[in-house]
Write a protein that holds these residues in place. Structure first.
Motif, PDB file in Angstrom:
ATOM      1  N   ASP A   1       1.046  -1.277  -0.032  1.00 33.31           N
ATOM      2  CA  ASP A   1      -0.185   0.131   0.125  1.00 33.31           C
ATOM      3  C   ASP A   1       0.791   1.228   0.163  1.00 33.31           C
ATOM      4  OD1 ASP A   1      -1.954  -1.721  -0.043  1.00 33.31           O
ATOM      5  OD2 ASP A   1      -2.595  -1.224   2.273  1.00 33.31           O
TER       6      ASP A   1
ATOM      7  N   THR B   1      -3.851  -4.287   0.163  1.00 31.41           N
ATOM      8  CA  THR B   1      -5.014  -4.658   1.002  1.00 31.41           C
ATOM      9  C   THR B   1      -5.932  -3.814   0.706  1.00 31.41           C
ATOM     10  OG1 THR B   1      -4.586  -2.643   2.484  1.00 31.41           O
ATOM     11  CG2 THR B   1      -3.191  -4.760   2.853  1.00 31.41           C
ATOM     12  N   GLU B   2      -7.416  -3.943   1.432  1.00 31.90           N
ATOM     13  CA  GLU B   2      -8.355  -3.438   0.998  1.00 31.90           C
ATOM     14  C   GLU B   2      -8.165  -1.851   1.456  1.00 31.90           C
ATOM     15  OE1 GLU B   2     -10.304  -4.244   5.547  1.00 31.90           O
ATOM     16  OE2 GLU B   2     -11.067  -4.948   3.740  1.00 31.90           O
TER      17      GLU B   2
ATOM     18  N   CYS C   1      -5.649   0.366  -0.065  1.00 33.16           N
ATOM     19  CA  CYS C   1      -4.661   0.417  -0.840  1.00 33.16           C
ATOM     20  C   CYS C   1      -4.705   1.881  -1.364  1.00 33.16           C
ATOM     21  CB  CYS C   1      -4.427  -0.621  -2.054  1.00 33.16           C
ATOM     22  SG  CYS C   1      -6.026  -0.760  -2.980  1.00 33.16           S
TER      23      CYS C   1
END
Length: 585
Positions: free
Chosen positions: A325, A352-353, A355
């Motif tokens: 990220d 990841t969620e 980013c």
């Protein structure tokens, strides 16, 4: 109008449709001369495929149309079955003399207009190829993709002094690949100034002896880069693993590129040669790169170097493998970036969620993400991180693109002009029937919904958007004539429609499209088995601006080959098919 300068006439003519352009050329000698200039041929591409016959070529020889781009695909310029190879590796080539002569006449006719010549998966005799190319010395672009060459090497070298673009891709077979390397050598001896070079290499540093014959391709490409380094602006190479070629490209101070594409670029953990390269190439505006670094390396360092050094970047295609990220945060340093594509190859990824949570790029206009594991929170962040997007491509982001996602896009990006949701199978008709309709995107021109199973007649009935110009619903199998009629009524200005693999598309559907979409220019009906000849006649007669009609693998269409090429591929002499129909009736 007679007193207007030629430059003004050119600008006017460039905005005319082909049918109007041809009529305008008949006004006077001056207008005809302006029409004949090659700048007006750029949008006219003639494609020849394996169905090419003598009768088809005659159509083009009789036509007054001139073309700038010519593409031959899967054409055996010699008969493979009748040709033989002796033990001494000498070829006995069998050619159809009439066919060769017709091709020669066709090239002679287009010698003054053709600018780009492409051969894809063709069987070519080496000496005959040189002969064909000598007919068009004004050629500026040349492409070979997976072509098979036969016969002895020609003593003649290529003589194309105005060649600017060269694209070469090897055939898949290893022996044929070996025998195709001579094309590089022929090009090295050609006196020209290349500006764009796109090549493919199959030799890597693990192959073995660098002095072997298979390394001749690498040496030839190296010489090409050296010869044209002062004029070359664009360089693309696949399987870029050869140290000698890396050195000549990365270390040459005189090479100043504007567009660079590196496929499968293998770098070490700290590759100083690559860092030196991006430090020298300050003028790069377009960069496409796929880095295959060591398994223990993190590509954040390469991304940081690119963003720090290449401040002029406007288009960036980047493979996110082994990035985190925090690495993506470097992207916001690219203040001039307009188009960004983020993808992922087979290697591990650390995104990841969250980013996009710490990225803010207000100048970005186009964003493409090809990442199946993208999470819904990351998609929700897109309108915040990239507030002025005009184009968004979430193709294959299946997990993150839901009905809620589509509604969010409709609400937060009202200035959107292009949207691609291909292969997003979680999207249903509820995405288009929610509180915010697609009409909220009042500037939307391009919409792609390929392989979206949830697109139905009800979905299309909600497409109240007159601005829409292009739509693809390929492989959306639940659409019936009710849906086609609703789409044509709600979006009457569509000029480009892809309805391939739509099993319910039949003659009645074609008649609906033909009578309601008067501005249609391109229609793809690939593998729609319910379509017959009547659909083709209806489309040809009603769609006066139709330029490309594809009905390949439509089993119900049984047309003569002359009609096939006349109306599907190039629309040469449009009245020909209509006259034939009247005569037969």
């Amino acid at each position: 109008m007679e007193t207007l300068p030629v430059e003004i006439l050119e600008k006017i003519f460039k905005n005319l449709r082909y049918s109007d352009l041809k009529q305008a050329s008949a006004v006077c000698h001056l207008w005809y001369d302006v029409y004949q200039r090659s700048s007006f041929m750029s949008k006219m591409v003639v494609h020849f495929k394996k169905e090419l016959t003598l009768d088809t070529i005659d159509l083009f020889l009789r036509s007054e149309c001139l073309y700038q781009n010519v593409c031959f695909t899967s054409i055996p310029f010699y008969d493979v079955a009748k040709s033989k190879r002796s033990i001494c590796r000498k070829d006995m080539i069998y050619e159809d003399n009439r066919f060769v002569e017709k091709i020669r006449q066709f090239l002679v006719k287009l010698a003054d207009s053709v600018q780009m010549l492409s051969f894809c998966k063709c069987h070519l005799k080496r000496g005959r190829l040189i002969e064909f190319l000598e007919i068009i010395p004004e050629l500026k672009g040349l492409e070979f993709e997976e072509c098979i060459f036969a016969g002895d090497d020609s003593n003649h070298t290529l003589s194309l002094p105005k060649l600017k673009k060269f694209n070469f891709k090897y055939p898949e077979d290893e022996i044929q690949r070996f025998e195709s390397r001579h094309v590089y050598s022929n090009l090295v001896n050609n006196l020209c100034n290349l500006t764009k070079l796109k090549v493919q290499l199959y030799v890597n540093e693990m192959f073995g002896d660098p002095d072997s014959d298979l390394w001749e391709q690498v040496k030839a490409v190296t010489r090409l880069v050296k010869l044209h380094k002062k004029s070359m602006k664009s360089f693309k190479v696949d399987s870029f693993n050869d140290p000698a070629l890396k050195k000549i490209v990365f270390d040459d101070d005189e090479l100043q590129l504007e567009k660079v594409v590196f496929g499968e670029l293998k770098l070490r953990k700290d590759d100083q040669v690559f860092y030196n390269f991006i430090e020298k190439q300050k003028k790069i505006k377009k960069l496409e790169i796929s880095i295959e670094s060591n398994i223990d390396a993190n590509n954040d360092q390469y991304l940081k170097a690119i963003c720090d050094q290449l401040q002029q970047l406007e288009q960036f295609y980047y493979d996110m493998s082994r990035n985190s990220d925090s690495g993506l945060e470097n992207l916001q340093k690219l203040k001039k970036l307009k188009n960004l594509v983020l993808t992922k190859n087979r290697n591990a990824i650390g995104l990841t969620e969250h980013c996009f949570d710490h990225i803010y790029m207000p100048n970005l206009k186009s964003l493409g993400i090809y990442y199946k594991e993208l999470q819904l929170p990351a998609v929700r962040q897109i309108p915040i991180s990239f507030p002025h997007l005009k184009a968004l491509n979430l193709s294959e982001c299946g997990k993150a693109v839901t009905d809620e996602t589509v509604q969010l896009i409709f609400q937060t990006l009202p200035e959107h002009e292009s949207l691609d949701l291909s292969k997003c199978k979680q999207v249903t008709e509820r995405a288009f029937l929610g509180t915010t309709k697609i009409s909220n995107l009042n500037k939307l021109k391009d919409l792609v919904l390929e392989k979206c199973d949830g697109v139905t007649d009800l979905s299309l009935a909600a497409f109240d958007n007159p601005a829409l110009k292009s739509i693809s619903v390929a492989m959306c199998t639940r659409i019936t004539n009710v849906g086609w009629e609703a789409l044509c009524r709600q979006c009457p200005n569509i000029t480009w429609l892809n309805a391939s693999h739509c099993r319910n598309f039949d003659d009645q559907s074609a008649n609906i499209v033909a009578t309601m979409l008067g501005e249609l220019e391109v229609l793809n009906l690939f593998k729609n088995c319910s379509v017959t000849n009547e659909a083709v006649y209806s489309l040809v007669e009603n769609c006066r601006y139709l330029e490309d009609l594809c009905f390949t693998k439509c089993r119900g269409v049984n047309m003569k080959k002359s009609e096939y090429f006349d109306d599907k591929m190039n629309r040469v002499n449009k009245g020909c098919l209509i006259n034939r129909k009247k005569t037969s009736s």
